[in-house]
Structure formats: structure tokens, C-alpha cells
Scaffold this motif. Sequence first.
Motif, PDB file in Angstrom:
ATOM      1  N   GLN A 197      -3.482  -0.692  -5.610  1.00  0.00           N
ATOM      2  CA  GLN A 197      -3.988  -0.121  -4.373  1.00  0.00           C
ATOM      3  C   GLN A 197      -2.920   0.678  -3.624  1.00  0.00           C
ATOM      4  O   GLN A 197      -3.186   1.198  -2.539  1.00  0.00           O
ATOM      5  CB  GLN A 197      -4.530  -1.229  -3.465  1.00  0.00           C
ATOM      6  CG  GLN A 197      -5.698  -2.002  -4.073  1.00  0.00           C
ATOM      7  CD  GLN A 197      -6.190  -3.103  -3.149  1.00  0.00           C
ATOM      8  OE1 GLN A 197      -6.513  -2.862  -2.002  1.00  0.00           O
ATOM      9  NE2 GLN A 197      -6.238  -4.322  -3.679  1.00  0.00           N
ATOM     10  N   ALA A 198      -1.747   0.792  -4.194  1.00  0.00           N
ATOM     11  CA  ALA A 198      -0.636   1.459  -3.516  1.00  0.00           C
ATOM     12  C   ALA A 198      -0.546   2.923  -3.931  1.00  0.00           C
ATOM     13  O   ALA A 198      -1.008   3.331  -4.992  1.00  0.00           O
ATOM     14  CB  ALA A 198       0.673   0.757  -3.845  1.00  0.00           C
ATOM     15  N   ARG A 238       0.817  -1.220   0.000  1.00  0.00           N
ATOM     16  CA  ARG A 238       0.000   0.000   0.000  1.00  0.00           C
ATOM     17  C   ARG A 238       0.852   1.272   0.000  1.00  0.00           C
ATOM     18  O   ARG A 238       0.389   2.304  -0.479  1.00  0.00           O
ATOM     19  CB  ARG A 238      -0.924   0.020   1.222  1.00  0.00           C
ATOM     20  CG  ARG A 238      -1.916  -1.134   1.296  1.00  0.00           C
ATOM     21  CD  ARG A 238      -2.895  -1.107   0.144  1.00  0.00           C
ATOM     22  NE  ARG A 238      -3.901  -2.128   0.237  1.00  0.00           N
ATOM     23  CZ  ARG A 238      -5.120  -1.934   0.732  1.00  0.00           C
ATOM     24  NH1 ARG A 238      -5.464  -0.728   1.170  1.00  0.00           N
ATOM     25  NH2 ARG A 238      -5.989  -2.923   0.784  1.00  0.00           N
ATOM     26  N   ARG A 239       2.072   1.218   0.555  1.00  0.00           N
ATOM     27  CA  ARG A 239       2.882   2.424   0.736  1.00  0.00           C
ATOM     28  C   ARG A 239       4.296   2.160   0.234  1.00  0.00           C
ATOM     29  O   ARG A 239       4.979   1.263   0.722  1.00  0.00           O
ATOM     30  CB  ARG A 239       2.912   2.807   2.216  1.00  0.00           C
ATOM     31  CG  ARG A 239       1.533   3.104   2.799  1.00  0.00           C
ATOM     32  CD  ARG A 239       1.539   3.135   4.306  1.00  0.00           C
ATOM     33  NE  ARG A 239       1.869   1.839   4.890  1.00  0.00           N
ATOM     34  CZ  ARG A 239       1.778   1.551   6.180  1.00  0.00           C
ATOM     35  NH1 ARG A 239       1.373   2.470   7.038  1.00  0.00           N
ATOM     36  NH2 ARG A 239       2.105   0.351   6.622  1.00  0.00           N
TER      37      ARG A 239
END
Length: 286
Positions: free
Chosen positions: A138-139, A116-117
Amino acid sequence: MTQRLASDLLAEAERALADAGIGQPRREARWLLAHALGLEPAGLLGLGRHAPVEADAFVQLVRRRSARVPLAYLTGRQGFWTLDLAVSDATLIPRADSETLIEALLQARQDRGQVRRILDLGTGTGCLLLAALAEYPQAWGVGMDLSEAAARLASRNAAGNALADRSAFLCGDWADAVGLPGGGFDVVLSNPPYIPHDDIATLMPEVAVHEPMQALDGGDDGLAAYRLLMPILARLLAPAGLAVLEIGIGQATDVSRLGTEAGLATVAVRADLGGVDRAVLLTRTS
């Protein structure tokens, strides 16, 4: 403006590029002519070898390429992974070897919802961060670079590849990189400078003369950037986070040792298509 037959221009350019020591001079001559005419290389097929074309811009491009200015700097474009990227002399030219980092990341984090990050240190064109974001929908991610011109170029590349809404690019030192509330980054990517200082003069002129020195020079032994980077990674990684670092020839053992000293464990080393160890993957040990 001077008009010449395309066939004559290409033949002269091929000879000039070959004399200058350029590999694949015929292919590069065609790319340069297509660029000068505002075409894709395949567009030359419809032009015809004996079509008259404006020669001045093409001749100037051939002169600069014969002086070993990199082709990508002349065309302003370079492909990387699934991306089409703008390049400039403020950044390294993205290379196929660096795609090894994306391949290694995909193998290590096969669940596309798990990441995600993402942080990219020394982002350059943004190639690593943007390629990772393209694979992990989704990141979101942050790219940092010492060069303001590089950070601006990376931001343009994000927009050009429909990734601007999931990325931000900052100008700053690695030591200025801030952690995140909730535990840090799931992935940290970096292609740091790793060429030993005395080896830079032995590289091909396209690299040694034209690419940015601060993105190449790894100090006396090529490891100076990793010594700075490892403690930063230990601080910025989430507990289950993964760092994926590009390395130079023969550096895997030393980079892994520097990681161990900073509280990081090497979980994999991945080779590029030439069989050279090119990516080291590390996680926090605590």
C-alpha cells in the motif's frame, strides 16, 4: 569469430581469474561464459563441456574481470532481496549487507498497512526503496540521488520489477528533499557514503577503483554524510516515522549521537549476517 571448446575456455578462464586473485574463479568463469552466450548459468549444463562456442566475447570478459572490474558491472545485473536489478558504474553494487535495512524495517513495522510513504536518500539502483515497496503493497515512494544516471537506472529497475506505478526517482541533493503535506514520510531509508577517506585506498580494487567515489567517501572520519543527513531526517519524518540508515563498522555510537543532537532517538541497532552492526533505526523525539 573464434570458436573454442567450452571446456577449454572454462579451464583457461578459471586459471586466469585465480591468478588475478578472484575468489571462486570457477563459479565466476561459468557466470561469465553464460553471460557471453546469453544464457542463465544453469543453461551451461545443457550446453555440454565439449560444445564449440564463440570465444571472443568471453575472452574479453575474462580479461576485464582479471583487471578487477566487478562481475556485476560486466553482467549488468545483481540480485537484491526479491528483486533482479540492473546495475552500472554510476551506482554502488547492491550488497547482501544492505538487506539488513529491509529486515530491520520489517521487524519494526510489522503491520504492512502502517507504511504508506517512503523516501530513499542516495537511492543508487533503487534497491532499498524497491525492496521496501515490494514488502509494503500500500506504500508509494520517492528515491533521490545526486547522479542523474543513477536516478534513471533506478527508474528502469522500478519498471523492471513492476513497481513503476508506486515510485518516482529524482536527481538532487538531500537538502533539496521536500516534505509532504500531512506530516512527512513514514519511512526514510538511506545508505550514505560512510568509508573514511583514507581507508578507501585499502579496499579491494573492485570497490576502490571501479565503484563511484561519491557513494563511498564519508570524509575524514566516515561521518560527514550523517552530519548532513540528521537535520534533514528530523524535518522529513512523520511524527511516528522511522529512519533506517546503513552504517559502517564501529559507527553505531557516533551515528546515534549525531541523531540525538538533531532531535532523533535511536530505537534499535541491527547487525548483518556477519555480526557487524549495519543498520541504525531512529525516530523523532518530538
